[in-house]
Scaffold this motif. Sequence first.
Motif, short mmCIF file in Angstrom:
data_model
loop_
_atom_site.label_atom_id
_atom_site.label_comp_id
_atom_site.label_asym_id
_atom_site.label_seq_id
_atom_site.Cartn_x
_atom_site.Cartn_y
_atom_site.Cartn_z
N ASN A 1 39.67 44.05 36.95
CA ASN A 1 39.56 45.17 37.89
C ASN A 1 38.11 45.63 38.04
N PHE A 2 37.37 45.63 36.93
CA PHE A 2 35.96 46.03 36.97
C PHE A 2 35.14 45.05 37.81
N VAL A 3 35.35 43.76 37.58
CA VAL A 3 34.56 42.74 38.29
C VAL A 3 34.89 42.73 39.77
N THR A 4 36.16 42.96 40.12
CA THR A 4 36.57 42.93 41.53
C THR A 4 36.55 44.31 42.18
N GLU A 5 35.92 45.27 41.52
CA GLU A 5 35.70 46.60 42.08
C GLU A 5 37.01 47.27 42.50
N GLY A 6 38.01 47.21 41.63
CA GLY A 6 39.25 47.95 41.85
C GLY A 6 40.38 47.18 42.51
N LEU A 7 40.16 45.92 42.89
CA LEU A 7 41.21 45.17 43.58
C LEU A 7 42.39 44.83 42.67
N ALA A 8 42.14 44.58 41.40
CA ALA A 8 43.18 44.12 40.49
C ALA A 8 44.30 45.14 40.34
N LEU A 9 43.96 46.41 40.22
CA LEU A 9 44.98 47.44 40.01
C LEU A 9 45.74 47.77 41.28
N LEU A 10 45.25 47.33 42.43
CA LEU A 10 45.96 47.56 43.69
C LEU A 10 47.07 46.54 43.92
N GLU A 11 47.05 45.47 43.12
CA GLU A 11 48.00 44.38 43.32
C GLU A 11 49.40 44.79 42.88
N LYS A 12 50.39 44.49 43.73
CA LYS A 12 51.80 44.76 43.43
C LYS A 12 52.60 43.48 43.64
N PRO A 13 53.41 43.05 42.66
CA PRO A 13 53.58 43.62 41.32
C PRO A 13 52.33 43.45 40.47
N ALA A 14 52.34 44.06 39.30
CA ALA A 14 51.17 44.05 38.45
C ALA A 14 50.79 42.63 38.05
N ILE A 15 49.48 42.42 37.92
CA ILE A 15 48.96 41.10 37.56
C ILE A 15 49.34 40.74 36.13
N LYS A 16 49.74 39.48 35.95
CA LYS A 16 50.01 38.95 34.62
C LYS A 16 48.89 38.00 34.22
N PHE A 17 48.90 37.59 32.95
CA PHE A 17 47.89 36.63 32.50
C PHE A 17 48.30 35.26 33.04
N ASN A 18 47.89 35.03 34.27
CA ASN A 18 48.34 33.87 35.02
C ASN A 18 47.20 33.36 35.90
N GLU A 19 46.97 32.06 35.85
CA GLU A 19 45.86 31.46 36.59
C GLU A 19 45.95 31.71 38.09
N ASP A 20 47.12 31.56 38.65
CA ASP A 20 47.29 31.78 40.09
C ASP A 20 46.98 33.22 40.47
#
Length: 350
Positions: A155-174
Motif C-alpha cells: 500500500n505504501f509503494v502504490t500510494e494507497g491503491l492496495a487498501l482500495l482493492e476489494k476483496p482484500a489482497i492476499k499473499f498472491n502473485e496475481d
Amino acid sequence: MKKMFLLILFSASITNAQLKEKYEKGWVITNDNTKIDGYIKTDDLSNLSSKICFKRNLEEKKCQVYDTTKISSFQKTNGSIFNLLKLKINNKQNKITVFANLIFKGEKVSLYKSTYESEVFYILYKDNKKYVLQNDKLISDERRIRKYNFIGTLNFVTEGLALLEKPAIKFNEDDFIKIVAKYNSSKKAKSEDLRIKEKTVNFFIISGGLGFEKNGTEYYGQIIYRKYYPEISRSTSLNFGISYFNYQFKELNNNFTQSLISIPLQIQQNILNKKIRPYFFVGFSINYLQLKDKNANSLLEQGFQKTYGFNLLYGAGIEIDIFNNIYLKSEYRNEAYSHPISIGIGYILK
C-alpha cells in the motif's frame, strides 16, 4: 547367475518418468560486466536464487557453477531475467544477496520473485529502492505468528491503491501484479508481464515386479499417472493409480496367500534427476485386502481396516534408466502391510 540376471531384468519399474536435466540458451553478466553466451540449466526457483549451472556449449560434460559472488545477472532467451539484489529480509533483520526473477517490469514499479530458506517472497523495486513482501508465518519456537505486513508495504509503494482493492489482497502473485499494473497505469507508465510459465508434464507408467523375503514371495503390477509441476519443483511429482499385489507365504505348518488391490495417491521426491535416481514418497491409499489360508478360508473379518480400509503410505527406492522408455527400479513400500523389497521393470508412456 542366469536366474539372478533374469530377476534383475524383471525387477524394478518404468523409465524416464522424471523431468530430465535441461539446458536453455542464455547468457550471464559477470561482475566486471562481461557477457558470456551459453546454456543455463533449468532448475527450481529455490536453486536459481543462489546459483546456476552454466555451459558454454552442450558438449561440455560438466557445468560451471556461478553463484551470487561471481555474476550480477543472467538471462535465458525465453525471456527469463534474473538480477542480483542485495536487500534486508525478515522485517529488515537479515541482510541477504539473492538472484531474483523479474516477473513484472514497470517504468515506475517493478516486481521480482525469489526464495529465502525455501520460502517464496517478492520484491517491489521503485526509485532504486527495494521493498520486500513476505507472508506472515507461524514460528514454532516463538509460539506465535510473525507478522511481515506485506499489505502495508504494498500500500505504501502504490500510494494507497492496495487498501482500495476489494476483496482484500492476499499473499498472491496475481494480486501483487494486478496492483502494480494499476499503479503504473495510474502514472501513465508502461509495464509488461514477464512471467514464463512452464506447462505441467504428465506420464503414464505401466510396471510389474517381484519381491522376496524369508518364506515369502510377492509379485505386483501397477498403472500410475504421474504429474510434475515444473514451476514448483522439477523433482517432486504427484502420483495416482491402481496397484495389485499377491503375497504367498509358505512354511511347514503355516501357508497362506494374500492379495491387495490398492488405489494410491502419493507425492514422490526424486533426490537426483539423472539416470540413477534415489527417491522417497509419502501419501495414502485405499485398499481391498484378501487373506486366505491353505484351505481357502478367509483369515480376515469383513469391515473397515480389515478386508478394506484407508492407510498411510510411505516408502523409498531407486530407479535406473536402461534404454528408451524402460528402466529398472527397486522399492520398499508400506501401506496396508509392509511389502518385501521389490525389483521390477516397466514402460513409460508420455
